[in-house]
Design an enzyme around this catalytic site. Sequence first.
Site, mmCIF file in Angstrom:
data_model
loop_
_atom_site.group_PDB
_atom_site.id
_atom_site.type_symbol
_atom_site.label_atom_id
_atom_site.label_comp_id
_atom_site.label_asym_id
_atom_site.label_seq_id
_atom_site.Cartn_x
_atom_site.Cartn_y
_atom_site.Cartn_z
ATOM 1 N N CYS A 1 62.002 1.308 -26.417
ATOM 2 C CA CYS A 1 61.145 0.213 -25.965
ATOM 3 C C CYS A 1 59.743 0.283 -26.578
ATOM 4 C CB CYS A 1 61.050 0.189 -24.439
ATOM 5 S SG CYS A 1 60.340 1.695 -23.753
ATOM 6 N N ASN B 1 55.263 4.472 -29.140
ATOM 7 C CA ASN B 1 53.802 4.351 -29.239
ATOM 8 C C ASN B 1 53.161 5.701 -28.929
ATOM 9 O OD1 ASN B 1 54.554 1.706 -29.519
ATOM 10 N ND2 ASN B 1 53.955 1.103 -27.463
ATOM 11 N N ARG C 1 59.180 0.319 -14.932
ATOM 12 C CA ARG C 1 58.585 1.642 -15.120
ATOM 13 C C ARG C 1 57.537 1.878 -14.051
ATOM 14 N NH1 ARG C 1 55.688 2.762 -20.705
ATOM 15 N NH2 ARG C 1 53.961 1.712 -19.672
ATOM 16 N N HIS D 1 55.306 -10.115 20.275
ATOM 17 C CA HIS D 1 54.215 -11.070 20.381
ATOM 18 C C HIS D 1 54.571 -12.442 19.845
ATOM 19 C CE1 HIS D 1 51.178 -7.671 20.917
ATOM 20 N NE2 HIS D 1 51.411 -8.285 22.050
ATOM 21 N N ARG E 1 56.198 -2.975 -17.529
ATOM 22 C CA ARG E 1 55.088 -2.037 -17.320
ATOM 23 C C ARG E 1 54.407 -2.418 -16.001
ATOM 24 N NH1 ARG E 1 54.669 -2.993 -23.217
ATOM 25 N NH2 ARG E 1 54.553 -0.993 -24.303
ATOM 26 N N ARG F 1 46.364 6.205 -30.535
ATOM 27 C CA ARG F 1 46.942 4.868 -30.708
ATOM 28 C C ARG F 1 45.899 3.778 -30.754
ATOM 29 N NH1 ARG F 1 50.929 4.212 -25.607
ATOM 30 N NH2 ARG F 1 50.673 1.999 -25.912
#
Length: 539
Positions: free
Chosen positions: A491, A447, A329, A194, A293, A458
């Site tokens: 980390c 953590n 991650r 197209h 993250r 936490r």
Amino acid sequence: MKKRNMAEPLRLTAKSASPGIASGPAFLAEELKAPSAPERPGADPQPQTAGGYGALEKAIDISIGELERLAEGADAESRDIIDFQIEVLRDPSIAEATGARTEADENVVFAWVATLDAYIGELETADEEPMRARAVDILDIKNRVLGALAGTPTADFPPGSVFVGKDMEPSRFLAHDWSKGGGIALFSGSTAGHVALLARAKSVPMVVGTGRFSAEDGDPVRVDGDAGAVVLQAGRMLIPPMVPARSATSDMQSESGDLRTADGVPILISININDPAEIAALDPATAGIGLMRSEFSVTSIADAANEERQLAIYRRVLEQADDRPVIIRMLDIGGDKPLAGLENLPGVASGLRGIRLLLARPEIARVQARALLRAAVFGRLSVMLPMVTLPEEIDRMRELFREEAEKLGRRALLHRMPPIGMMVEVPAAALMLDTFGSAAFFSFGTNDLTQYLAASARDDIDADAGKAAPAVLRLIAQAVKLAAGKPVSICGDMAGDPSCLPGLLAAGLRHFSVAPGRRPAIRSAIIGLNADGTRAAGE
Ligand code: PEP
Ligand code: MG
């Protein structure tokens, strides 16, 4: 393919799709560009509710409205394409197939995306070229609807430039201002597609089937739509379709850096980023990104279902990191990290988190895996899995990556299998680290490790997790021994706490990934310590 002499322009033979000659700076548009200002979680209220059927219907309606506006004033050929796209958006058989998937518990957005992906896949592998050429029209509407769902419009490119990419979506062509000139050079594409049709109607020079070549945004490019050729600036080259895999060890350990302990042992400091903009903190003294993250970039169902948008974000981070390693991650969602719009799905509602949720809802993992596989071509990517408890979880995710890589290969989309490693943040995994043979590397997430080891939530400000530090350190020291020489880093927040450094060094850790603001304190603490964690003489 051999490297070319820098002075010699490269002329690539292609097929003419629309006559005429255009010169201009290249605009590399293989994938949709990332939005210029990365959205922060919660910045736009719309994505928070963008997971339901009503939201998808609304996004489809918005897209139909946009297409109808594009059709107004367009020529007959453009209108045909737009009508076809609107027809697909209204197609009851697509709604039915989506409905069947949702009955099997899929989220409606993923169900709709998977239905369109199946359609795209069928068209891409069709024998007849006109059918193959329609795949990009469907990809175009998929991205348009997901953009509407997330509130991000399709990006335009600078007028006068030469669009370079695998294929081009008709709506991009239609929304672009061609009055300043410019042309189109496609690695694959079709003369029957197209966009080719539109280009001929608007006298935009265009060639297709150049094969992949490397170029940078802004490089001068000439499209010769008469002879069927592309002429590139000196020094560019064709690139082979497959890029060989890199080993995890070379990716994780080749940075020596110049930071050493007082007794001369090299130490790496990487940074953790939550938002792609934080990569600005990656200065030459930083080994790389030890943790990105992804759940802070993918904050809604619409983002989680949007392969192109994720690809653009990961690609941008990798390109900015240049030749430094980047660990992205996979989505750590579920539990106390909800993804807007997913809350009520089985598996999610039951409190699954991290890799267990990704395996329970593979439609989310598959989109992210494809985006990561495609992004891996643009830098030194490693993929990290969150909240791993059992070795089989890694094996299943690796299998999912293999399956998606195979699908990308069938669609001739460039990709590379990245090393896949894991967070060590569940005590059961830390104790059994020697059984995780298929993990390419380990990174301690203190953590969660602390909260699950010490029964100290936490987010509970009264919990004195610090008192559990010796237990966490002992567990890490044991686990480092079980890692059997594989790359190991940390980390979690403990890595950025100078008071924990002696214990972490004594446990054998040599690679610390910390929040950008913690880096100076950690650097200076390391210089005053020996590798066994004892204070250096004179300190
Ligand atoms: C951790 O648990 O230490 C970690 C780095 O992951 P997050 O803080 O994102 O849960
Ligand atoms: Mg964690």
